[in-house]
Write an enzyme that holds these catalytic residues in place. Structure first.
Site, PDB file in Angstrom:
ATOM      1  N   GLY A 142       1.216  -1.376  -0.062  1.00 51.79           N
ATOM      2  CA  GLY A 142       0.096   0.050   0.856  1.00 51.79           C
ATOM      3  C   GLY A 142       0.815   1.399   0.259  1.00 51.79           C
ATOM      4  O   GLY A 142       2.306   1.033   0.350  1.00 51.79           O
TER       5      GLY A 142
ATOM      6  N   GLN B 204       3.154  10.124   1.421  1.00 51.91           N
ATOM      7  CA  GLN B 204       4.661   9.068   1.123  1.00 51.91           C
ATOM      8  C   GLN B 204       5.310   9.746   0.150  1.00 51.91           C
ATOM      9  O   GLN B 204       6.523   8.958   0.318  1.00 51.91           O
ATOM     10  CB  GLN B 204       4.166   7.569   1.778  1.00 51.91           C
TER      11      GLN B 204
ATOM     12  N   CYS C  68       6.008  -0.380   7.867  1.00 51.32           N
ATOM     13  CA  CYS C  68       5.674   0.774   6.910  1.00 51.32           C
ATOM     14  C   CYS C  68       6.150   1.070   6.475  1.00 51.32           C
ATOM     15  O   CYS C  68       8.356   1.318   6.419  1.00 51.32           O
ATOM     16  CB  CYS C  68       4.930   2.151   7.754  1.00 51.32           C
ATOM     17  N   LEU C  69       6.075   1.476   4.582  1.00 53.12           N
ATOM     18  CA  LEU C  69       7.326   1.633   4.222  1.00 53.12           C
ATOM     19  C   LEU C  69       8.975   3.333   4.094  1.00 53.12           C
ATOM     20  O   LEU C  69       9.537   3.640   3.525  1.00 53.12           O
ATOM     21  CB  LEU C  69       7.467   2.589   2.854  1.00 53.12           C
TER      22      LEU C  69
ATOM     23  N   HIS D 125      -4.413   1.790   8.416  1.00 50.93           N
ATOM     24  CA  HIS D 125      -2.715   2.246   8.448  1.00 50.93           C
ATOM     25  C   HIS D 125      -3.076   3.602   7.340  1.00 50.93           C
ATOM     26  O   HIS D 125      -2.213   4.523   7.397  1.00 50.93           O
ATOM     27  CB  HIS D 125      -2.291   0.992   7.965  1.00 50.93           C
ATOM     28  N   GLU D 126      -3.047   3.282   5.751  1.00 49.43           N
ATOM     29  CA  GLU D 126      -2.830   4.604   4.836  1.00 49.43           C
ATOM     30  C   GLU D 126      -3.594   5.668   5.552  1.00 49.43           C
ATOM     31  O   GLU D 126      -3.520   6.678   5.161  1.00 49.43           O
ATOM     32  CB  GLU D 126      -3.343   3.696   3.689  1.00 49.43           C
TER      33      GLU D 126
ATOM     34  N   HIS E 133      -2.002   7.379   7.576  1.00 48.31           N
ATOM     35  CA  HIS E 133      -0.826   8.854   6.218  1.00 48.31           C
ATOM     36  C   HIS E 133      -1.778   9.868   6.440  1.00 48.31           C
ATOM     37  O   HIS E 133      -1.017  10.861   5.950  1.00 48.31           O
ATOM     38  CB  HIS E 133      -0.475   7.599   5.491  1.00 48.31           C
TER      39      HIS E 133
HETATM   40  O1  K1U Z   1       2.280   1.912   4.052  1.00 43.45           O
HETATM   41  C1  K1U Z   1       2.917   2.132   3.306  1.00 43.45           C
HETATM   42  O2  K1U Z   1       4.017   2.066   4.256  1.00 43.45           O
HETATM   43  C2  K1U Z   1       3.120   0.710   3.211  1.00 43.45           C
HETATM   44  C3  K1U Z   1       2.976  -0.195   3.843  1.00 43.45           C
HETATM   45  C4  K1U Z   1       1.125  -1.515   4.362  1.00 43.45           C
HETATM   46  C5  K1U Z   1       1.101  -2.108   5.453  1.00 43.45           C
HETATM   47  C6  K1U Z   1       1.614  -3.428   5.867  1.00 43.45           C
HETATM   48  C7  K1U Z   1       1.381  -3.818   6.881  1.00 43.45           C
HETATM   49  C8  K1U Z   1       0.268  -3.664   7.319  1.00 43.45           C
HETATM   50  C9  K1U Z   1      -0.086  -2.221   7.314  1.00 43.45           C
HETATM   51  C10 K1U Z   1       0.044  -1.476   6.328  1.00 43.45           C
HETATM   52  C11 K1U Z   1       3.278  -1.930   3.470  1.00 43.45           C
HETATM   53  O3  K1U Z   1       3.466  -2.216   2.409  1.00 43.45           O
HETATM   54  S1  K1U Z   1       4.687  -2.217   4.782  1.00 43.45           S
HETATM   55  C12 K1U Z   1       5.652  -3.441   3.031  1.00 43.45           C
HETATM   56  C13 K1U Z   1       5.194  -4.657   3.579  1.00 43.45           C
HETATM   57  O4  K1U Z   1       4.235  -4.986   4.186  1.00 43.45           O
HETATM   58  C14 K1U Z   1       6.025  -5.708   2.712  1.00 43.45           C
HETATM   59  C15 K1U Z   1       7.087  -6.095   2.181  1.00 43.45           C
HETATM   60  C16 K1U Z   1       7.382  -7.040   1.669  1.00 43.45           C
HETATM   61  C17 K1U Z   1       6.675  -8.293   1.626  1.00 43.45           C
HETATM   62  C18 K1U Z   1       5.198  -8.623   2.299  1.00 43.45           C
HETATM   63  C19 K1U Z   1       4.538  -7.256   3.156  1.00 43.45           C
HETATM   64 ZN    ZN Z   2       2.874   3.463   5.863  1.00 43.39          ZN
END
Ligand code: K1U
Ligand code: ZN
Length: 170
Positions: A46, A51, A94-95, A136-137, A140
Site C-alpha cells: 500500500g 509518502q 511501513c515503507l 494504516h493508509e 497517513h
Molecule cells: O504504508 C505503507 O508504507 C505501506 C505498508 C502497508 C502495510 C503493511 C502491513 C500492515 C499494514 C500496512 C507496506 O507495504 S510495508 C511492506 C510490506 O507490507 C511488505 C513488504 C514485503 C513483503 C511483504 C509485505
Molecule cells: Zn505506512
C-alpha cells in the site's frame, strides 16, 4: 513508469494532513499510477500520496501480488463510515518507517466509502488485511504513522532507531 522517492520518518512532511481531491482527472490518475509504480518498486502492499510528498487524499493498494501479477486499486477521499467495536491485532510495517514491524490493534471490520479512478463512489466492507491496510493508509492522510499507536517508550525507541539509521545513511 515513474518511481518517486518515498519519504522516511521523521521527515516533517509525513505529519501533514492531506487535502481532499476536488476532481478525479488525468493529473490524479497519473499520480495514482506513479504511486503504484513506487509501491511495487519498494515491495509494498500500500502507499499514501503523502509518502511521496504529495498531500492529497489518495491511496493505492495491492494485497494480491502473486507471480509478479499487478492488481492495484486506488482509494480517493476515503472515509470510514462505520467501525466495529471488536478489534484485531496485526503486525504492521511501513515503507516510511524502515525495518520496524510491530503489532497494532485496530477495529476488526470497517465500512469505507471512496472514489475510484473514474470518480465513481464505491462502498465496501473490509476485514482482515484489507481493513488493517486501509486504516494504516488512512492514518497517513491524517499525518499519523503506525508507530504513533505504540506506547510512548516503544515509540521513542523506534524514533531513535530511525534517526540513527538516517545519520548512518548520511
Ligand atoms: O504504508 C505503507 O508504507 C505501506 C505498508 C502497508 C502495510 C503493511 C502491513 C500492515 C499494514 C500496512 C507496506 O507495504 S510495508 C511492506 C510490506 O507490507 C511488505 C513488504 C514485503 C513483503 C511483504 C509485505
Ligand atoms: Zn505506512
Amino acid at each position: 513508469m515513474t518511481v518517486r522517492p518515498i519519504l522516511i520518518a521523521p521527515d516533517p512532511r509525513l505529519k501533514a494532513v492531506s487535502e481532499p481531491v476536488e476532481t478525479v482527472d488525468a493529473e490524479i490518475r497519473k499520480l495514482a499510477e506513479d504511486m503504484a509504480d513506487s509501491m511495487y518498486a519498494a515491495e509494498g502492499i500500500g502507499l499514501a500520496a503523502i509518502q511521496i510528498g504529495v498531500p492529497k487524499r489518495v491511496i493505492v493498494m495491492d494485497l494480491d501480488q502473486k507471480d509478479g501479477k499487478k492488481n492495484w486499486r486506488a482509494f480517493i477521499n476515503p472515509k470510514i463510515t462505520w467501525a466495529s467495536e471488536d478489534v484485531a491485532t496485526f503486525e504492521e510495517g511501513c515503507l516510511s518507517v524502515p525495518d520496524i514491524w510491530d503489532d497494532v490493534e485496530r477495529p476488526a471490520r470497517i465500512r469505507c466509502e471512496y472514489l475510484d479512478l473514474d470518480g465513481k463512489t464505491i462502498q465496501i466492507e473490509a476485514d482482515g488485511m484489507l481493513a488493517t491496510c486501509l486504516q494504516h493508509e488512512m492514518d497517513h492522510l491524517q499525518g499519523v504513522l503506525f508507530i504513533d499507536h505504540f506506547s510512548r517508550l516503544k515509540r521513542s525507541m523506534a524514533l531513535k532507531k530511525l534517526e540513527k539509521a538516517k545519520k548512518l545513511a548520511g
